[in-house]
Scaffold this motif. Structure first.
Motif: not given
Length: 176
Positions: A82-103
């Motif tokens: 399994l490989t998960i990619l999250v761009d615009e990652f800020k090295p702080t606690p947070g929630i990164y949702r996949f549904k933000e395709i239009l962003s």
């Protein structure tokens, strides 16, 4: 009058305690133990043992920081897993949702083991999220959870299975 009689006994007693006292002082002031590294994976609710030797978490430091979670299965450590990619990652606690395709954010997941291949973008709705609950920059430890939905891509669309991956991590990350 009593002090001269007790003094030899106190000295003898303190000589016996001397080797024990530094050890007691060290153990009393030791910092609390950190929780061990943890990497848990479930596929459709069934636990799957993750291979901690080949699994990794990476954080790129270039423009548009990218968080990559690459989780290899213990029963197939040489496979991609399994490989998960999250761009615009800020090295702080947070929630990164996949549904933000239009962003314009690239947030996706893929899975490849044996003849099974699946992607989050193949499901129509790119469901998933990575929750980072703690970042320990000094120890390079990342803590959080993830949940992603993937659809098989190597079979006919009518026969494609939906795969739900969930997991927990308290794991060291590499900076790239």
């Amino acid at each position: 009058m009593l002090l001269p009689l007790l003094l030899p006994r106190v000295r003898r007693f303190s000589v016996l305690l001397w080797p024990v006292l530094p050890l007691a002082m060290l153990t009393a002031s030791a910092p609390p133990a950190r929780p061990p590294h943890l990497l848990q994976l479930r596929l459709n609710g069934v636990p799957v043992k993750a291979d901690t030797t080949y699994s990794r978490i990476e954080v790129s430091t270039g423009a548009g920081k990218v968080l990559t979670l690459a989780i290899a299965r213990a029963d197939a450590p040489d496979e991609q897993g399994l490989t998960i990619l999250v761009d615009e990652f800020k090295p702080t606690p947070g929630i990164y949702r996949f549904k933000e395709i239009l962003s314009g954010h690239v947030r996706e997941a893929g899975y490849r083991v044996g003849d099974m291949s699946a992607e989050s973008m193949a499901c129509g709705v790119n469901e998933g999220e990575v929750r980072v609950t703690n970042v320990d920059a000094a120890q390079h430890l990342l803590t959080g959870t993830f949940r992603v939905v993937l659809c098989q891509t190597n079979v006919a669309r009518s026969a494609a299975k939906r795969l739900v991956f969930e997991g927990v991590f308290h794991y060291p990350y590499e900076v790239r």
